[in-house]
Design an enzyme around this catalytic site. Structure first.
Site, PDB file in Angstrom:
ATOM      1  N   MET A  79      49.824  12.283   9.980  1.00 62.14           N
ATOM      2  CA  MET A  79      48.653  12.757  10.906  1.00 62.14           C
ATOM      3  C   MET A  79      47.532  11.787  10.938  1.00 62.14           C
ATOM      4  O   MET A  79      47.511  10.908  10.342  1.00 62.14           O
ATOM      5  CB  MET A  79      48.084  13.891  10.045  1.00 62.14           C
ATOM      6  CG  MET A  79      48.972  15.129   9.822  1.00 62.14           C
ATOM      7  SD  MET A  79      49.578  15.798  11.158  1.00 62.14           S
ATOM      8  CE  MET A  79      49.625  17.433  10.677  1.00 62.14           C
ATOM      9  N   CYS A  80      47.027  12.137  12.203  1.00 67.44           N
ATOM     10  CA  CYS A  80      45.797  11.140  12.580  1.00 67.44           C
ATOM     11  C   CYS A  80      44.594  11.727  11.599  1.00 67.44           C
ATOM     12  O   CYS A  80      44.282  12.790  11.551  1.00 67.44           O
ATOM     13  CB  CYS A  80      45.166  11.597  14.106  1.00 67.44           C
ATOM     14  SG  CYS A  80      46.668  11.064  15.240  1.00 67.44           S
ATOM     15  N   PRO A  81      43.671  11.017  11.179  1.00 66.62           N
ATOM     16  CA  PRO A  81      43.630   9.670  11.479  1.00 66.62           C
ATOM     17  C   PRO A  81      44.447   8.530  10.315  1.00 66.62           C
ATOM     18  O   PRO A  81      44.205   7.105  10.300  1.00 66.62           O
ATOM     19  CB  PRO A  81      42.119   9.221  11.528  1.00 66.62           C
ATOM     20  CG  PRO A  81      41.572  10.050  10.360  1.00 66.62           C
ATOM     21  CD  PRO A  81      42.475  11.204  10.379  1.00 66.62           C
TER      22      PRO A  81
END
Lengths: 78, 316
Positions: A16-18
């Protein structure tokens, strides 16, 4: 575009971001200037955000390939 | 926040202080920034912090003053980004104002006048920022703060279409935009821009991967420019979307867009002329949004032509 040789690869599919960007950044920091890191990113949010952040850190994206649901980026360390 | 601004009551306040007789400068109150609290004799002193930005040096000094004068030792961040010192005894107004002045900190205003502008961080340090909102807020504060108007007049600056400074709810709001321009030679057809565009304004050509741009869907955020690995997308021009007639409160109204790419150097003119129009057309106690409804948007736009002229379609 001619195939760029890579010095390392990081597969960030499912990350996932970030966190994906942070991992990219850390990996790049372990490399030497001019070396090329191959980054594999999911489409959607990761591909919307990570390239922007890589650019903002001053690195150069030298190659991009879309392969189905993911992207293969080649990033030259600044 | 209450509406019980002291300025309506100043004339009734007698300078009847226990002990020695004290002189109070009621003009200080009338210019606003002193807000009556529920508690007897106690007021909130609202400071003037354009764009919500303060140097740490000044903040330290303000803290000392707040600690000295707040009977409860508390401050509050106002909804318009300014610091408020709570529980200040009105007998100490002169003293607190003098101390604040010494560190270059001014008191804000209430009532029917141009208020302290609000702003997001802007392009100085926010990656999304397209305009220098902080610089603009500072300019507006310096040039227009306190200018009398028929009713309160709130301005704000957002640096990008995310619009954290809520320009759609302002009497006059400015939101940063960028016009992207694409150069075919630099494009490698990587399709990242199409992925980066959250508005569906860019599609990739199935054969070449190169972008097909739909300006009607574009909201001018610049994500394509920031994402493009080869600088094929570049900024053509930066500017502000100008919105007028918004407000919140009991009866919220959404502002209407009156200009699409106003350059920085025309912002002051836009505000000056808008205030002029508002003062000529607005009734006492009427927000500019209602004046526009009553007098007509066309009347305003005609008046603003010298400033807005070549700045694209108006979405009324």
């Amino acid at each position: 575009m001619a195939e760029t040789k890579t010095d390392a690869t990081i597969d960030l599919r499912g990350v996932m971001c970030p966190i994906n960007f942070v991992k990219t950044k850390l990996k790049l920091e372990m490399m030497s200037p001019g070396e090329v890191l191959e980054v594999i990113l999911d489409s959607g949010e990761p591909i919307q955000n990570v390239p922007k952040s890589i650019k903002e850190e001053g690195h150069r994206i030298v190659e991009v390939k879309k392969e189905g649901d993911f992207f293969r980026l080649k990033v030259e360390r600044s | 926040m209450t509406d019980h601004f002291i300025q309506d009551k100043t004339t009734k306040v007698t300078v009847n202080l226990e002990g020695a007789e004290q002189k109070m400068d009621f003009n200080d109150l009338k210019s606003g920034g002193f807000i009556k609290q529920r508690q007897k004799d106690l007021f909130t002193v609202r400071l003037r912090c354009p764009g919500g930005r303060l140097s740490t040096e000044k903040l330290i000094e303000i803290s000392k003053i707040a600690h000295k004068y707040s009977k409860k030792g508390v401050v509050h961040f106002s909804f318009r980004q300014s610091l408020e010192i709570l529980y200040v005894d009105y007998k100490e107004f002169n003293a607190i104002v003098a101390e604040l002045e010494k560190i270059g900190q001014k008191v804000a205003s209430c009532g029917p006048r141009v208020r302290v502008p609000t702003a997001c961080g802007g392009c100085e340090y926010n990656p999304n920022g397209l305009t220098d909102t902080q610089k603009m807020a500072e300019m507006v504060d310096k040039t227009f703060f306190g200018t009398p108007t028929p009713h309160k007049f709130k301005t704000s600056f957002s640096g990008c279409p995310i619009d954290c400074a809520r320009t759609k709810e302002m009497d006059l709001g400015f939101q940063g935009v960028v016009d992207p321009k694409w150069e075919e030679e630099a494009c490698t057809g990587c399709t990242i821009c199409a992925e980066a565009c959250k508005e569906g304004a860019i599609e990739s050509d199935p054969d070449t991967g190169k972008p097909i741009f739909d300006p009607l869907k574009c909201i001018w955020c610049g994500d394509c420019i920031r994402a493009c690995p080869t600088e094929a997308w570049r900024p053509k021009r930066y500017g502000h979307i100008v919105r007028i007639g918004g407000k919140h409160g009991r009866h919220p109204m959404e502002a209407v867009e009156v200009c699409s790419f106003l350059p920085d150097e025309k912002v002051a003119d836009a505000i000056r002329l808008t205030i002029e129009w508002y003062n000529a057309n607005g009734r006492r106690g009427e927000r500019i949004g209602n004046t526009l409804k009553r007098v007509g948007l066309d009347n305003y736009l005609k008046f603003m032509e010298p400033v807005f002229q070549n700045n694209q379609a108006v979405k009324a």
